[in-house]
Design a protein around this motif. Sequence first.
Motif, short mmCIF file in Angstrom:
data_model
loop_
_atom_site.label_atom_id
_atom_site.label_comp_id
_atom_site.label_asym_id
_atom_site.label_seq_id
_atom_site.Cartn_x
_atom_site.Cartn_y
_atom_site.Cartn_z
N VAL A 17 0.84 -1.20 0.00
CA VAL A 17 0.00 0.00 0.00
C VAL A 17 0.87 1.25 0.00
N ASP A 18 0.46 2.25 -0.79
CA ASP A 18 1.17 3.54 -0.81
C ASP A 18 0.57 4.52 0.20
N VAL A 19 -0.75 4.59 0.24
CA VAL A 19 -1.43 5.48 1.19
C VAL A 19 -2.50 4.67 1.91
N LEU A 20 -2.34 4.56 3.23
CA LEU A 20 -3.29 3.83 4.07
C LEU A 20 -4.15 4.85 4.82
N VAL A 21 -5.48 4.77 4.64
CA VAL A 21 -6.40 5.71 5.28
C VAL A 21 -7.35 4.92 6.16
N VAL A 22 -7.30 5.19 7.48
CA VAL A 22 -8.11 4.44 8.44
C VAL A 22 -8.68 5.39 9.49
N ASN A 23 -9.75 4.93 10.18
CA ASN A 23 -10.20 5.67 11.35
C ASN A 23 -9.53 5.09 12.59
N GLU A 24 -9.87 5.61 13.76
CA GLU A 24 -9.16 5.19 14.97
C GLU A 24 -9.39 3.73 15.30
N ILE A 25 -10.58 3.21 15.04
CA ILE A 25 -10.88 1.81 15.33
C ILE A 25 -10.10 0.89 14.39
N GLU A 26 -10.10 1.22 13.10
CA GLU A 26 -9.38 0.40 12.12
C GLU A 26 -7.88 0.42 12.38
N ALA A 27 -7.35 1.56 12.84
CA ALA A 27 -5.92 1.63 13.16
C ALA A 27 -5.57 0.63 14.26
N LEU A 28 -6.40 0.54 15.29
CA LEU A 28 -6.15 -0.41 16.37
C LEU A 28 -6.31 -1.85 15.89
N GLN A 29 -7.25 -2.07 14.98
CA GLN A 29 -7.43 -3.42 14.43
C GLN A 29 -6.20 -3.86 13.64
N ILE A 30 -5.61 -2.94 12.89
CA ILE A 30 -4.38 -3.28 12.15
C ILE A 30 -3.26 -3.58 13.13
N VAL A 31 -3.13 -2.74 14.15
CA VAL A 31 -2.10 -2.95 15.17
C VAL A 31 -2.23 -4.34 15.79
N SER A 32 -3.47 -4.74 16.12
CA SER A 32 -3.70 -6.05 16.73
C SER A 32 -3.36 -7.19 15.78
N SER A 33 -3.48 -6.94 14.48
CA SER A 33 -3.27 -8.02 13.51
C SER A 33 -1.81 -8.20 13.12
N VAL A 34 -0.98 -7.17 13.30
CA VAL A 34 0.41 -7.27 12.80
C VAL A 34 1.46 -7.26 13.90
N TYR A 35 1.08 -6.87 15.13
CA TYR A 35 2.07 -6.83 16.22
C TYR A 35 1.78 -7.91 17.25
N SER A 36 2.74 -8.17 18.09
CA SER A 36 2.53 -9.11 19.18
C SER A 36 1.44 -8.59 20.11
N VAL A 37 0.84 -9.47 20.87
CA VAL A 37 -0.23 -9.07 21.79
C VAL A 37 0.27 -8.01 22.75
N ARG A 38 1.47 -8.17 23.26
CA ARG A 38 2.04 -7.21 24.22
C ARG A 38 2.21 -5.84 23.59
N ASP A 39 2.79 -5.78 22.40
CA ASP A 39 3.01 -4.49 21.73
C ASP A 39 1.68 -3.84 21.35
N ALA A 40 0.73 -4.65 20.86
CA ALA A 40 -0.57 -4.11 20.48
C ALA A 40 -1.30 -3.54 21.67
N GLU A 41 -1.27 -4.23 22.81
CA GLU A 41 -1.93 -3.73 24.02
C GLU A 41 -1.26 -2.45 24.51
N HIS A 42 0.04 -2.36 24.37
CA HIS A 42 0.76 -1.16 24.79
C HIS A 42 0.36 0.04 23.95
N MET A 43 0.29 -0.13 22.63
CA MET A 43 -0.10 0.97 21.75
C MET A 43 -1.56 1.38 21.97
N ALA A 44 -2.43 0.39 22.19
CA ALA A 44 -3.84 0.70 22.45
C ALA A 44 -4.00 1.44 23.77
#
Length: 330
Positions: free
Chosen positions: A187-214
């Motif tokens: 992807v060149d330009v990724l456009v998301v809202n706040e919920i979708e951003a957290l969903q991407i974080v949960s899908s690509v990072y470890s559980v610990r890192d995702a929970e920290h960012m959330a």
Amino acid sequence: MLVTVFGSLNYDLVTFTKRVPNAGETFAADRFETHIGGKGLNQAVALAKLRSPTSNIKVEMIGSVGKDAFGEEILQCLQENGVCVEKIRTLTEVKTGVATILVEENSGQNRILIAAGANGCTDYVPETLEKLFPSDNLPSLDYVIFQNEIPGTIPTIQWLNAHRPGHKIVYNPSPFKETDKQIWELVDVLVVNEIEALQIVSSVYSVRDAEHMALKASKNAIMGYKSIANALTGDLLTNGDDSGVIITLGELGVVFKTKKDKEASHLEAAKVAKVVDTTGAGDTFLGAVVTQLCSGESMRDAVAFAVKASAIGIQRSGAAESIPLFNEIL
């Protein structure tokens, strides 16, 4: 310059109510309206209406409708707004996609049910994609915009990356679906809202890192989402310095970052007197951003333009009908 929207085409059935009925309850609504919609159509109309009258941007739509009255209205709407419809298929065996929308008038919030209809048939084989994206006489710069309301999104992004690498991919993963990390890297330009951003974080990072960012986002939304934009841009996007992430935060504004930026930036939302209907606000925003990027504007200027466009749109009823014209933004 060509911008192609690969996406959904819906007929919207909209009911306005003071509140949503409970299970088993019948409640008197205030009024009923019909509108042309679908995220793909909304984004195509936004691109056409929000491009500068002096620009050389051509907007085309790829999708499917049924051979029915709803499909005819959709094609007419696109043509009236200056969108090329030559690559839209009219299917006889299925109905046009329909969205049933409930709008709570007190808050302007909406709830949407989608029956895919012809949109469910938008999954193309490579031979079809060769015809939809011909290799001869390609423009010097073109964008292809995707959402997640049709089944062919991910295979088409992969095909374009392999066979038309000059195309810039704009991806609005709504509604969110789990996908491999390798897809985000295309992807060149990724456009998301706040919920979708957290969903991407949960899908690509470890559980610990995702929970920290959330957790950071929940404590301080702007700072937290800046951290998320920094992480996503650094870890996922690989298509050059101009690739970037945009996270819309509603009344808190927008966080964005390109690969070449050291840190993510924030722009405040435009203040409005009254929110009438938020349907299509994100699509208006995306269309506005892409028109400005096509015109050579920076990501910051494109986002600032888009903030104004969506602020005007949410003060009006409807999806495609609520999208303002370029001169209104000025």
